[in-house]
Design an enzyme around this catalytic site. Structure first.
Site, mmCIF file in Angstrom:
data_model
loop_
_atom_site.group_PDB
_atom_site.id
_atom_site.type_symbol
_atom_site.label_atom_id
_atom_site.label_comp_id
_atom_site.label_asym_id
_atom_site.label_seq_id
_atom_site.Cartn_x
_atom_site.Cartn_y
_atom_site.Cartn_z
ATOM 1 N N ASP A 393 0.853 -1.146 0.003
ATOM 2 C CA ASP A 393 -0.159 -0.035 -0.061
ATOM 3 C C ASP A 393 0.957 1.083 0.022
ATOM 4 O OD1 ASP A 393 -2.178 1.370 0.095
ATOM 5 O OD2 ASP A 393 -2.757 0.899 2.097
ATOM 6 N N ASP A 758 29.985 -35.028 9.969
ATOM 7 C CA ASP A 758 28.809 -34.527 10.157
ATOM 8 C C ASP A 758 29.045 -33.481 11.286
ATOM 9 O OD1 ASP A 758 27.091 -35.767 8.446
ATOM 10 O OD2 ASP A 758 26.491 -37.240 9.912
#
Length: 939
Positions: A393, A758
């Protein structure tokens, strides 16, 4: 096992909030026909009973009062009934969360392998695998717990309140009800208190106005032109009118005219209601378990992770049996081959993906909160980064949101105090949602004493604002002599109901000549950047006490009030920054096209031609698809126009963000890929949004977009690295298995290598990202990840095979007795190349020189590489059946690792030239939006 359900359990958990409402999309299933719309019999009978009773009887049964409860009564009932939230949406208990952190396919596969190792008396392998499972589970549990807590604390920053009336907080509801029932009251509306919705209890009195969410199941006790959207519950697109009395008797409680349901919202009008039920006892609460158990369509983020995960899983399911067969036939030891194949399968599965993704999203959400951006749904961050069109807007975004009443003129443009007085009376007596224009008018407080409101005027009735009429009216009695209907609204809509104009106190006909003159005056005001509101009135008989829209006719135009909302100084640099980052800004407003165009030009937003709402209504789908690409400013829009434009942009393959804060923005917020609102927005807008801004600024939004892209890039690093290194390792294993008389690496060694690898990746969420990588929108592209895997995976295989040759010929590790030396040599090289790959592919630039990783990632990878070299050389070598490497090995190792880094760099440059680092841009079906920045295609 449902992989998708397991992978995204983390996201679903972090999305549970203390908010008792879910995103409005959840209610869509309730609107579908079938059993979901069936109200439980006990609840149905209770609602029907409340609907049939008169107001005093309802208040007595609810142990309430016409002036509301006291705070003490509220405290007692809160202990009795609990908070006004559905129970299942609370965070999981720790023990259940820990179980979910463990119970994923990757951990179950490891547990199976550990059990096999235990029953085959391989206690070392059992211990290592157990460590992997424990570490994976604890890391995921801790990270997700932190993520959940971060999400809860961030959502708590977004205020969701209800307007409650209690006896010890101020004047009672009697004055409010008197206004609705047209009783003579010489006072302003009573003092009302905003309290958290979760603190509502049965018997509470709540005041409702346009934009409010219905906070609980309620019985309406006073209403004025109250229209409620029940689409979430019934699927009906049009709002329904609610009354204080039962108009018709219906079999379905959902059709009761004086009952409002939790989760629906007020479209227009005002009301006072008594709370009948809260939390799990509401209609929504009884259906919540059914709604949340319903499968919902996956978001773009979820679909992307799901596709990548299945890509890796399918690859593992194909390659692991192949490894088993090759080793079984060539070695003859099928049990050992089976354990090795399982180890390979574990190495191929991205067991850290849930933890990496969740912690990366959580860190992104926390970083965004420091930039005054609150993330309601963690997976919305990806859409934030993928957004390439932002619809917003004008008011408060391009402008300062500090509207001031600049002028008050008669129909000829001359200053008029009479116009200001009429406008003030209208704004003062309306009970609906007071907007910025009303507040600007009410800032002229000096008029209160001049008009002597409490003595000379009293309110008779009100015709609330709606977005179709674009006007609202109040009726006041002046000195009990006559009534005046005072109406204000958009100029064109007002001219349609006016037949006369007032000039110098005299009424004249609004003929064609005068109409042209009026339009010239308002046009000139618009050209100056002023927002013009017309004011009209007419006298009505004192005997009339009820008014409706049909009474808004044959009015006399009194004049205009014109408002100024200056543009923000930060808007120009913000628009420039968004354009540089590939986000096109489109302005969607209900305001006048002249005012909108002037403001856009002042903030540097190019305006070719403004497309108006009435023009959109005349377009078919293909014409609208072209129009949304060719225009960037749209004016005089209704809520449905905004939603239509957003859907058209999405159909053109844009990722669309919509920023809005009003009730008229709710449909577009729901239709957008990512809904963005502000903390000061109406409830319905905040509930429909995925992102809440604590500051209504495009600059804040631009910072949020960049942070969203950083988050996406860090997730992409892990996925690319895992996919490419796993792909290469499988080729290496197959080659070695086919030609070696022993296993190229023992299952235990492969698991240890995978565990260390990991651990080195835990710090990826904290890595920094090159500016070039966040300069354009980013989307999930599984095809690009598959191509990346095929291109970069075999590179590690080349150097693995080089290592095999060196160990076989240079160090004579070419017989079964020397297999420990061979396996130790490949263990070290394999771990170094696997760990190094993250530095090589985290950036399109030269690693360590043009772009360096953040210190947590650098420290983690260096530590793991050092540990990998130490294991064969240290006292634990025999435990893992490794062997100390000779000094002559290390020059070869350095040469192999350097060669690997150089070849990856060379291939990376080829890949960037051929495909672009983030993959090729998707071809648009229509010309791209103005100011879209091309994606990164080179380092």
């Amino acid at each position: 096992m449902n992989l998708m359900k397991t992978l995204f359990a983390a996201f679903l958990r972090t999305r549970r909030a203390t908010h008792h409402f879910r995103r409005l999309a959840m209610f869509e299933s309730l609107g579908k026909p079938g059993p979901s719309r069936t109200v439980p019999e006990a609840l149905a009978q209770s609602l029907k009973r409340a609907a049939r009773e008169d107001v005093p009887a309802v208040l007595v049964r609810m142990r309430s009062h016409e002036d509301g409860l006291t705070s003490a009564e509220m405290e007692d009932r809160l202990k009795q009934y609990g908070p006004n939230e559905v129970e299942h949406e609370k965070p999981l208990p720790a023990w259940l969360h820990l179980w979910h952190s463990y119970s994923n396919p990757f951990n179950l596969l490891l547990t199976l392998l550990a059990a096999i190792s235990y029953f085959t008396d391989d206690m070392k392998a059992t211990l290592v695998i157990g460590t992997m499972v424990t570490l994976s589970t604890i890391l995921r549990f801790v990270q997700e717990r932190r993520s959940s807590q971060a999400a809860e604390s961030l959502k708590a920053m977004v205020s969701t309140t209800a307007t409650v009336i209690r006896r010890d907080l101020g004047a009672g509801v009697a004055a409010v009800s008197a206004e609705f029932f047209n009783v003579h009251v010489h006072s302003r509306p009573p003092t009302r208190s905003e309290v958290p919705i979760r603190h509502l209890v049965p018997g509470d009195l709540v005041a409702l106005s346009a934009g409010d969410m219905i906070p609980a199941d309620c019985r309406i006790i006073a209403a004025k032109d109250l229209f409620v959207s029940q689409a979430a519950m019934t699927g009906e697109s049009l709002p329904v009118e609610k009354f204080a009395e039962l108009r018709d008797r219906h079999d379905s409680p959902l059709e009761l005219a004086n009952i409002a349901f939790m989760g629906t919202n007020v479209v227009s009008g005002a009301a006072t209601a008594v709370v009948l039920a809260t939390g799990n006892q509401t209609y929504f609460g009884t259906l919540a378990a059914r709604v949340t158990s319903t499968d919902r369509s996956a978001t773009a983020f979820q679909s992307g992770v799901n596709q990548v995960s299945w890509l890796l899983i399918r690859f593992a399911l194909v390659m692991a049996p192949l490894v088993l067969l090759v080793n079984g036939f060539t070695k003859g030891d099928w049990m050992q081959a089976f354990l090795f194949a399982l180890s390979v399968a574990v190495g191929l599965t991205p067991e850290m993906l849930p933890m990496i993704v969740t912690s990366t999203l959580a860190k992104g959400a926390v970083m965004l909160s420091r930039r005054k951006v609150i993330v309601k749904r963690l997976d919305a961050i990806q859409n934030f980064g993928a957004m390439d069109v932002l619809c917003t807007d004008k008011t408060g975004t391009l402008t300062q949101d500090k509207i001031v009443l600049e002028r008050h003129t008669d129909v000829l443009g001359r200053v008029s105090t009479d116009v200001l007085k009429h406008a003030y009376l209208n704004s003062y007596y309306q009970t609906g949602l007071k907007n910025l224009l009303d507040r600007a008018v009410l800032d002229h407080a000096e008029l209160q004493s001049e008009l002597m409101l409490t003595q000379h005027y009293r309110k008779v009735d009100e015709i609330p604002f709606d977005f179709e009429r674009r006007r609202m009216s109040v009726v006041v009695a002046e000195r009990e002599d006559h009534n005046e209907l005072i109406c204000k609204g958009a100029v064109e809509e007002m001219l349609g109901i006016c037949t006369r104009v007032q000039i110098d106190g005299a009424a004249q006909a609004l003929d064609a000549e005068m109409l042209a003159r009026v339009r010239r005056v308002t046009h000139d005001l618009n050209e100056e950047g002023l927002r013009v509101v017309a004011v009209a009135m007419k006298e009505t008989p004192t005997t009339q006490t009820q008014y409706g829209v049909s009474d808004e006719c044959e009015l006399t135009l009194v004049g205009y009030i014109a408002f100024l909302d200056p543009p923000k100084e930060s808007t120009l640099p913000a628009l420039r920054a968004l354009a540089e980052h590939g986000v096109t800004v489109k302005v969607l407003t209900g305001d006048n096209e002249l005012v909108t165009a002037k403001i856009c030009r002042e903030v540097g937003l190019p305006v070719t031609r403004v497309l108006l709402g009435p023009d959109i209504e005349k377009m078919d789908a293909p014409a609208l698809a072209r129009a949304v690409e060719e225009h960037n400013v749209f004016a005089k829009l209704s809520p449905m126009h905004k939603e239509q434009l957003v859907r058209a942009l999405r159909a053109n393959d844009h990722v669309v963000g919509f920023m809005g804060d009003g009730i008229n923005d709710a449909p577009a917020l729901r239709a957008a890929d990512i809904g963005i609102s502000v903390d000061s927005a109406v409830d319905i807008a905040k509930e429909a949004a995925d992102i809440i801004l604590l500051e209504k600024s495009l600059m804040v939004l631009e910072e949020g977009v960049i942070e969203g892209r950083r988050t996406f890039c860090n997730m992409l690093k892990y996925i690319r690295m895992t996919a490419s290194s796993n792909f290469g390792n499988v080729f290496s294993v197959l080659v070695a298995s086919a030609f070696l008389p022993f296993l190229p690496m023992l299952p235990l060694q492969l698991l240890v290598q995978n565990l260390l690898y990991d651990v080195s990746q835990i710090a990826i969420p904290f890595d920094r990202v090159d500016k070039e990588l966040v300069s354009s929108p980013l989307r999930w592209n599984p095809g690009d990840i598959g191509r990346f895997m095929v291109v970069f995976g075999p590179i590690s295989s080349i150097f693995d095979i080089t290592t095999f040759v060196v160990m076989w010929y240079v160090f004579a590790a070419n017989h079964v007795e020397a297999q420990a030396l061979f396996q130790s040599g490949w263990f070290v090289v394999g771990l170094l190349t696997q760990t190094l790959i993250v530095h090589m592919i985290r950036t399109p630039k030269l690693p360590f020189i043009q772009s360096r990783a953040a210190w947590p990632l650098t420290l983690a990878t260096v530590a793991i590489m050092a540990l990998g070299i130490w294991l064969p050389m240290g006292p634990l070598a025999s435990y893992f059946k490794l062997e100390a490497l000779p000094p002559g090995y290390f020059p070869w190792m350095i040469g192999i690792v350097l060669g690997y880094a150089l070849l990856v760099t060379a291939v990376k440059r080829f890949y960037i030239r051929r495909f672009g680092w983030q993959g090729p841009a998707k071809r648009q079906p229509h010309p791209p939006c103005v100011a879209t920045v091309a994606p990164v295609t080179s380092a």
